[in-house]
Design a protein around this motif. Structure first.
Motif, PDB file in Angstrom:
ATOM      1  N   ASP A 500       0.812  -1.218   0.000  1.00 35.53           N
ATOM      2  CA  ASP A 500       0.000   0.000   0.000  1.00 35.53           C
ATOM      3  C   ASP A 500       0.840   1.260   0.000  1.00 35.53           C
ATOM      4  OD1 ASP A 500       1.071  -0.071   2.504  1.00 35.53           O
ATOM      5  OD2 ASP A 500      -0.826   0.132   3.591  1.00 35.53           O
ATOM      6  N   ASP A 501       2.131   1.111  -0.391  1.00 34.89           N
ATOM      7  CA  ASP A 501       3.017   2.283  -0.374  1.00 34.89           C
ATOM      8  C   ASP A 501       3.136   2.931  -1.740  1.00 34.89           C
ATOM      9  OD1 ASP A 501       3.674   1.962   2.370  1.00 34.89           O
ATOM     10  OD2 ASP A 501       5.019   0.309   1.830  1.00 34.89           O
ATOM     11  N   ASP A 502       2.772   2.231  -2.822  1.00 33.80           N
ATOM     12  CA  ASP A 502       2.870   2.766  -4.181  1.00 33.80           C
ATOM     13  C   ASP A 502       1.530   2.635  -4.889  1.00 33.80           C
ATOM     14  OD1 ASP A 502       5.432   3.511  -3.945  1.00 33.80           O
ATOM     15  OD2 ASP A 502       6.305   1.864  -5.112  1.00 33.80           O
ATOM     16  N   PRO A 503       1.337   3.416  -5.966  1.00 34.80           N
ATOM     17  CA  PRO A 503       0.087   3.277  -6.745  1.00 34.80           C
ATOM     18  C   PRO A 503      -0.050   1.909  -7.376  1.00 34.80           C
ATOM     19  CG  PRO A 503       1.204   5.326  -7.257  1.00 34.80           C
ATOM     20  CD  PRO A 503       2.171   4.520  -6.440  1.00 34.80           C
ATOM     21  N   GLY A 504       1.083   1.238  -7.743  1.00 32.13           N
ATOM     22  CA  GLY A 504       1.014  -0.093  -8.289  1.00 32.13           C
ATOM     23  C   GLY A 504       1.230  -0.158  -9.787  1.00 32.13           C
ATOM     24  N   LYS A 505       1.160  -1.366 -10.297  1.00 35.29           N
ATOM     25  CA  LYS A 505       1.287  -1.623 -11.727  1.00 35.29           C
ATOM     26  C   LYS A 505      -0.067  -2.080 -12.269  1.00 35.29           C
ATOM     27  CE  LYS A 505       6.125  -3.131 -11.462  1.00 35.29           C
ATOM     28  NZ  LYS A 505       7.070  -4.252 -11.709  1.00 35.29           N
ATOM     29  N   PHE A 506      -0.391  -1.636 -13.496  1.00 32.51           N
ATOM     30  CA  PHE A 506      -1.699  -1.917 -14.089  1.00 32.51           C
ATOM     31  C   PHE A 506      -1.513  -2.647 -15.403  1.00 32.51           C
ATOM     32  CE2 PHE A 506      -2.090   1.687 -11.322  1.00 32.51           C
ATOM     33  CZ  PHE A 506      -3.304   1.520 -10.689  1.00 32.51           C
ATOM     34  N   ALA A 507      -2.300  -3.742 -15.570  1.00 31.80           N
ATOM     35  CA  ALA A 507      -2.209  -4.522 -16.800  1.00 31.80           C
ATOM     36  C   ALA A 507      -3.471  -5.359 -16.954  1.00 31.80           C
ATOM     37  CB  ALA A 507      -0.981  -5.421 -16.770  1.00 31.80           C
ATOM     38  N   PHE A 508      -3.761  -5.740 -18.219  1.00 31.44           N
ATOM     39  CA  PHE A 508      -4.848  -6.683 -18.467  1.00 31.44           C
ATOM     40  C   PHE A 508      -4.460  -8.042 -17.880  1.00 31.44           C
ATOM     41  CE2 PHE A 508      -5.789  -3.666 -21.960  1.00 31.44           C
ATOM     42  CZ  PHE A 508      -7.109  -3.398 -21.638  1.00 31.44           C
ATOM     43  N   SER A 509      -5.444  -8.771 -17.408  1.00 28.18           N
ATOM     44  CA  SER A 509      -5.170 -10.076 -16.804  1.00 28.18           C
ATOM     45  C   SER A 509      -4.859 -11.128 -17.857  1.00 28.18           C
ATOM     46  CB  SER A 509      -6.358 -10.530 -15.961  1.00 28.18           C
ATOM     47  OG  SER A 509      -7.522 -10.650 -16.768  1.00 28.18           O
ATOM     48  N   ALA A 510      -5.195 -10.881 -19.133  1.00 30.58           N
ATOM     49  CA  ALA A 510      -4.943 -11.840 -20.215  1.00 30.58           C
ATOM     50  C   ALA A 510      -4.571 -11.081 -21.470  1.00 30.58           C
ATOM     51  CB  ALA A 510      -6.162 -12.714 -20.469  1.00 30.58           C
ATOM     52  N   THR A 511      -3.796 -11.721 -22.327  1.00 28.76           N
ATOM     53  CA  THR A 511      -3.391 -11.082 -23.584  1.00 28.76           C
ATOM     54  C   THR A 511      -4.461 -11.187 -24.654  1.00 28.76           C
ATOM     55  OG1 THR A 511      -2.326 -13.130 -24.282  1.00 28.76           O
ATOM     56  CG2 THR A 511      -0.957 -11.516 -23.126  1.00 28.76           C
ATOM     57  N   VAL A 522     -18.413  -8.801 -23.796  1.00 28.95           N
ATOM     58  CA  VAL A 522     -17.201  -9.412 -23.283  1.00 28.95           C
ATOM     59  C   VAL A 522     -16.664  -8.509 -22.173  1.00 28.95           C
ATOM     60  CG1 VAL A 522     -15.736  -8.279 -25.013  1.00 28.95           C
ATOM     61  CG2 VAL A 522     -14.922 -10.343 -23.852  1.00 28.95           C
ATOM     62  N   THR A 523     -16.129  -9.110 -21.140  1.00 28.87           N
ATOM     63  CA  THR A 523     -15.604  -8.351 -20.008  1.00 28.87           C
ATOM     64  C   THR A 523     -14.105  -8.571 -19.902  1.00 28.87           C
ATOM     65  OG1 THR A 523     -17.691  -8.538 -18.806  1.00 28.87           O
ATOM     66  CG2 THR A 523     -15.751  -7.997 -17.513  1.00 28.87           C
ATOM     67  N   LEU A 524     -13.345  -7.485 -19.899  1.00 30.25           N
ATOM     68  CA  LEU A 524     -11.891  -7.524 -19.737  1.00 30.25           C
ATOM     69  C   LEU A 524     -11.544  -7.076 -18.327  1.00 30.25           C
ATOM     70  CD1 LEU A 524     -10.782  -5.894 -23.116  1.00 30.25           C
ATOM     71  CD2 LEU A 524     -11.414  -8.266 -22.658  1.00 30.25           C
ATOM     72  N   LYS A 525     -10.606  -7.758 -17.699  1.00 32.48           N
ATOM     73  CA  LYS A 525     -10.216  -7.446 -16.332  1.00 32.48           C
ATOM     74  C   LYS A 525      -8.849  -6.772 -16.313  1.00 32.48           C
ATOM     75  CE  LYS A 525      -9.480  -9.639 -11.833  1.00 32.48           C
ATOM     76  NZ  LYS A 525      -9.325 -10.942 -11.138  1.00 32.48           N
ATOM     77  N   ILE A 526      -8.762  -5.656 -15.579  1.00 36.91           N
ATOM     78  CA  ILE A 526      -7.497  -4.943 -15.376  1.00 36.91           C
ATOM     79  C   ILE A 526      -7.058  -5.182 -13.933  1.00 36.91           C
ATOM     80  CG2 ILE A 526      -6.327  -2.710 -15.433  1.00 36.91           C
ATOM     81  CD1 ILE A 526      -8.432  -1.754 -17.406  1.00 36.91           C
ATOM     82  N   ASP A 527      -5.843  -5.724 -13.747  1.00 38.42           N
ATOM     83  CA  ASP A 527      -5.314  -6.016 -12.418  1.00 38.42           C
ATOM     84  C   ASP A 527      -4.384  -4.906 -11.961  1.00 38.42           C
ATOM     85  OD1 ASP A 527      -6.631  -8.434 -12.070  1.00 38.42           O
ATOM     86  OD2 ASP A 527      -5.082  -9.541 -13.164  1.00 38.42           O
ATOM     87  N   ARG A 528      -4.364  -4.704 -10.654  1.00 39.40           N
ATOM     88  CA  ARG A 528      -3.467  -3.732 -10.016  1.00 39.40           C
ATOM     89  C   ARG A 528      -2.597  -4.495  -9.023  1.00 39.40           C
ATOM     90  NH1 ARG A 528      -5.735   1.474  -6.581  1.00 39.40           N
ATOM     91  NH2 ARG A 528      -3.815   2.726  -6.561  1.00 39.40           N
ATOM     92  N   VAL A 529      -1.284  -4.561  -9.266  1.00 39.90           N
ATOM     93  CA  VAL A 529      -0.389  -5.339  -8.415  1.00 39.90           C
ATOM     94  C   VAL A 529       0.762  -4.451  -7.936  1.00 39.90           C
ATOM     95  CG1 VAL A 529      -0.953  -7.513  -9.562  1.00 39.90           C
ATOM     96  CG2 VAL A 529       0.960  -6.146 -10.403  1.00 39.90           C
ATOM     97  N   ASP A 530       1.457  -4.948  -6.915  1.00 44.64           N
ATOM     98  CA  ASP A 530       2.639  -4.262  -6.360  1.00 44.64           C
ATOM     99  C   ASP A 530       2.321  -2.850  -5.927  1.00 44.64           C
ATOM    100  OD1 ASP A 530       4.010  -6.554  -6.847  1.00 44.64           O
ATOM    101  OD2 ASP A 530       4.969  -5.860  -8.689  1.00 44.64           O
ATOM    102  N   GLY A 531       1.173  -2.662  -5.299  1.00 47.07           N
ATOM    103  CA  GLY A 531       0.803  -1.349  -4.785  1.00 47.07           C
ATOM    104  C   GLY A 531      -0.666  -1.061  -5.002  1.00 47.07           C
TER     105      GLY A 531
END
Length: 896
Positions: A500-511, A522-531
């Motif tokens: 919870d110290d950084d905004p994080g990294k954002f990416a689609f969960s699948a290519t 269709v529903t696309l999921k965006i994940d937020r990791v490392d913050g």
């Protein structure tokens, strides 16, 4: 001792079956008490009277007694034989009514094709609308179906007595109304399960069409009060022709008023039936359309549906039937089929297994295991052994949460104390120790968790350490162990600590995401990791394949991108709200601004697709163009390709499931096509799916016994023309004749049975005959209470049937008798009947007032609600019915 008493109270409260069994026990005791009270005491008769009692001469209205010297037979033997014959005739008339009501279901299910404006698209669509208004159908043919035995009993009696008044028919009508309104509702109140949210309440059922209920309730009260007015005040002890005509005319008046209420004529607004009144809409004349089959595949998953299409179709058909609004006749037919081992027309309603807590993991269904399903599965295998396990397989927590609480559940044997040991172990997250002060959590080693007797859940607390340094998301494990008396269902739990110290990294969960040509979105999921710190904005843009400088990177070599998808032809452009409620569409840049709140770790973007036939694959790409604030970073998958394809295997699977669904739905149909089909059904004992899948894999002895007892009647009624003849009207007429013929037998046997017991015809009518004709209604109302989400089928149709009983059950015999007599008058001694009606009227007013009061917020509905008040309702209504029976019987026997 105290514990055993408390346990017994809990057992009764939690088991509607035991509650209904107690009520039926009270019913049997009440019948015995009434017969005992109204029968002459032995010490009150002389020896000549005793000898007369042993050689009673009894006579029916039509064919009994069969032998002239029958009165010389032993009274006990005669009573037993008449009782058996009466029960057997009740079974026969129930099966006749089953066939009769099946024809009514077919008649009222007629539809016509119409063009309506779709509320979604605004375009004209072809739909099939039912010819019969549901309210009119309920109060005419359907009410006639459930009341036919009582009505025909009154008609048969007055005809067989040369159009002179009798006691059996009218008293049966009043007695049946009392049993339906008072005792059946008492049983229905206790037919529901204890609420999962509050164990001090039963589940509730509330009348939805309350206006129709009020109208039928008022008419039912007026119908019986009209008997008092007609027989005691207007023309005492006789019925005039105009009174008979007016009684009969009240029936169409009731139907018209109820229909007007259903059409909202008494309110401002449109005078048309609301959309939900169209109970069945079909496409191209088929009951199962491709959308239903596609929904079945989606609900089960394509892989699972491909492996077992029959299971997918069966589940979808049962779900479709459970959502269909059912009439009271369907519940009545279902109840009769259960009584006779016949084919079920309503799938068993099963309570879904729901978790106690919400799933905190966002890893998807593959990564999350429901502890309740494991416990349920193992409960059948362990035979009382204690089963302990985590409720969920994983959870996510922020590193500043302080501690994580993980639930452990127990099932199986709950009577003894159970101890388990739990410990933590490192994953990518390391525990804080003397040698590693930078750990992410405080370790736990071999701690004991104690379940006391009766406890079903406990919590494990682990301290999470917060710091001000950036670290990636990490995880550790909690595991539990037990001794030989404990079986572990889910012994390991993963805890994921989110930075919870950084905004994080954002990416689609699948290519890439494959979709089919008929998919609507269709529903696309965006994940937020490392913050997960602070609010972040992610900008998403859609590109056609030919707008990209280079093809998107895909994993796997079996994906074919095909041609470029065209916006407006294959998919719709994004708009505000597609990426969550706060997402905004920027028309100038052609981008969707997707908002991530503080500590939110994922977001979904929904893209609308345009269904249509495809020759080959077409593709478009969603791309994350940039992210705000500046500290936020792009993750591994910047783009996601949406590949739309024409899948012939999917089309074949959908056609197969559609075909199987139609076969499954036909199993629940009451319609019959041929005589051979009817004879096969009559001679075959049908098993529900639950019977086939249950322990032992077959039917119980009771099913075979019921089939054996009803075999003659079922074969006899197989001679009735199938419902396919003349739209069901041929079945309607012939089965009505069957009911009339069996009713003749019921009337004669009931008179003989009552005579042997020393009871007046009116007492026999309000007790044994009323109960026998109302028994299928009892089971039907219980089925409707459990199976429906409302109380309409269980209660509203009772008040409607009670009105129809008087208007037709007395109106028709009165009209026939007054037309037969030259003076157009029917002599009708009214003393006992009027007294019985007045007692019932008082009980009915109390019942309806109580039902209206139960609509208050603190109860929640006419059926169910707070346990104590539910018991008060059931007991008070049962007592009211007993008082009605007792007072009416004493009056008929001249003891009051």
């Amino acid at each position: 001792m105290l514990r055993s008493l408390v346990g017994s109270e809990m057992c009764i409260r939690d088991s509607p079956y035991i509650a209904r069994l107690l009520l039926l026990g009270c019913l049997g005791f009440a019948m015995y008490a009434i017969v005992t009270v109204v029968s002459p005491e032995e010490d009150q008769v002389n020896s000549a009277s005793r000898q007369l009692l042993k050689t009673k001469f009894c006579k029916g209205d039509t064919f009994l007694p069969i032998r002239a010297d029958e009165q010389n037979d032993d009274l006990v033997l005669r009573g037993i034989l008449y009782a058996i014959a009466l029960i057997y005739l009740f079974l026969g008339v129930a099966i006749s009514a089953d066939v009769f009501m099946a024809s009514i279901e077919v008649i009222t299910a007629k539809v016509y094709e119409a063009e309506l404006i779709s509320q979604d698209s605004g375009e004209l669509v072809n739909v099939e609308v039912e010819v019969w208004n549901s309210t009119v159908a309920n109060l005419t043919l359907m009410a006639l179906g459930s009341s036919a035995p009582e009505i025909l009993l009154a008609v048969v009696e007055i005809v067989s007595k040369n159009f002179k008044a009798g006691d059996l028919g009218p008293s049966t009508i009043v007695g049946s109304a009392a049993f339906n309104l008072l005792f059946i509702i008492a049983i229905c109140c206790l037919s529901l399960e204890v609420s999962e949210e509050d164990d001090s309440k039963y589940d509730t059922r509330k009348i939805e069409e309350f206006g129709v209920f009020i109208i039928t309730a008022i008419f039912s009260l007026w119908a019986y009060f009209w008997l008092v007015v007609s027989l005691s005040w207007i023309s005492k002890d006789e019925v005039d022709l105009w009174e008979a005509l007016l009684t009969l005319a009240m029936f169409p008046i009731l139907v018209w008023v109820s229909w007007a209420q259903d059409k909202n004529w008494f309110r401002e607004g449109a005078k048309v039936a609301p959309a939900e009144k169209v109970r069945r809409v079909t496409v191209n004349g088929a009951d199962v359309d491709p959308d239903m089959a596609a929904g079945a595949i989606e609900a089960m998953g394509r892989d699972a549906a491909s492996a077992d299409p029959a299971a997918a179709a069966k589940a979808a058909a049962q779900d479709l039937m459970s959502k269909k609004k059912k009439s009271r006749l369907e519940y009545r037919i279902q109840a009769t089929r259960k009584m006779t081992g016949g084919k079920s027309i309503i799938p068993t309603r099963k309570s879904p297994s729901e978790g106690v807590g919400a799933t905190t993991s966002s890893e998807g269904p593959e990564a999350s295991t429901d502890m309740n399903e494991l416990l349920t599965k193992k409960d059948d295998e362990m035979n009382g052994k204690c089963i302990v396990g985590f409720e969920e397989s994983s959870c996510k927590v922020s590193e500043d949460c302080g501690s994580v609480s993980v639930k452990v559940k127990r099932s199986g044997c709950l009577e003894k104390e159970v101890k388990i040991t739990y410990s933590t172990s490192d994953g990518s997250a390391k525990a804080q120790t003397e040698s590693n002060m930078a750990g992410r959590y405080l370790p736990v080693v071999s701690q004991v968790l104690v379940f006391k007797p009766g406890e079903v859940e406990k919590f494990i607390l682990v301290t999470i350490i917060d710091d001000n340094e950036w670290q990636p998301d990490e995880h550790f494990f909690i595991s539990i162990t037990g001794d030989d008396t404990v079986d572990l269902a889910l012994g390991t739990h993963q805890v994921i600590i989110l930075n919870d110290d950084d905004p994080g990294k954002f990416a689609f969960s699948a290519t890439s995401v494959p979709v089919l040509e008929n998919d609507s979105s269709v529903t696309l999921k965006i994940d937020r990791v490392d913050g997960i710190s602070g609010q972040a904005l992610v900008y998403v843009k859609l590109y056609s394949l030919d707008q990209l400088a280079e093809a998107p990177t895909l994993f796997g070599g079996d994906q074919v991108l095909g041609e470029a998808a065209v916006v407006g032809q294959h998919y719709e452009q994004l708009k505000s709200g597609d990426g969550g409620p706060d997402s905004l569409w920027n028309e100038e840049d052609g981008e969707l601004e997707v908002v991530f709140a503080h500590e939110q770790d994922s977001q979904e973007v929904k893209i609308e697709l345009i269904p249509g036939k495809l020759v080959g694959n077409v593709t478009f790409v969603a791309e994350i163009t940039h992210i705000e604030p500046a500290g936020a970073k792009m993750g591994m998958h910047k783009t996601c390709a949406v590949i739309k394809s024409n899948d012939k295997n999917y089309q074949h699977l959908m056609e197969e499931i559609q075909r199987i669904m139609e076969q499954e739905l036909s199993k629940y149909s009451v319609a019959t096509e041929t005589w051979s089909e009817q004879f096969i059904a009559a001679m075959t004992i049908e098993a529900d799916d639950d019977d086939e899948e249950g322990e032992g894999g077959g039917l119980g002895w009771d099913s075979y016994l019921l089939h054996f007892l009803s075999f003659y009647w079922k074969v006899l009624h197989a001679f009735v023309p199938p419902t396919s003849y003349y739209g069901g009207w041929c079945t309607f007429g012939v089965s009505l004749c069957f009911i009339g013929g069996i009713t003749c037998g019921i009337g004669d046997v009931a008179k003989m049975f009552g005579c042997v017991l020393g009871l007046q015809d009116s007492v026999t009518a309000i007790t044994f005959v009323a109960l026998g004709t109302s028994l299928p209604d009892t089971f039907a109302s219980k089925e409707a209470t459990i199976g429906d989400d409302t109380a309409d089928a269980a209660i509203t149709n009772v008040t409607g049937s009670n009105s129809v009983n008087v208007f037709l059950g007395l109106g028709i015999p009165w009209l026939l008798a007054t037309l037969y007599h030259s003076d157009r008058k029917l002599p009708y001694p009214s003393g006992d009947l009027v007294f019985s009606v007045l007692v019932f009227f008082g009980c009915a007013v109390y019942c309806i007032a109580l039902l209206v009061y139960r609509r208050s917020d603190w109860i929640g509905g006419e059926l169910g609600g707070p346990v104590k008040f539910c018991w008060f309702t059931s007991v008070s209504l049962a007592v009211a019915w007993f008082i009605y029976i007792l007072l009416s019987s004493l009056k008929a026997e001249k003891q009051i």
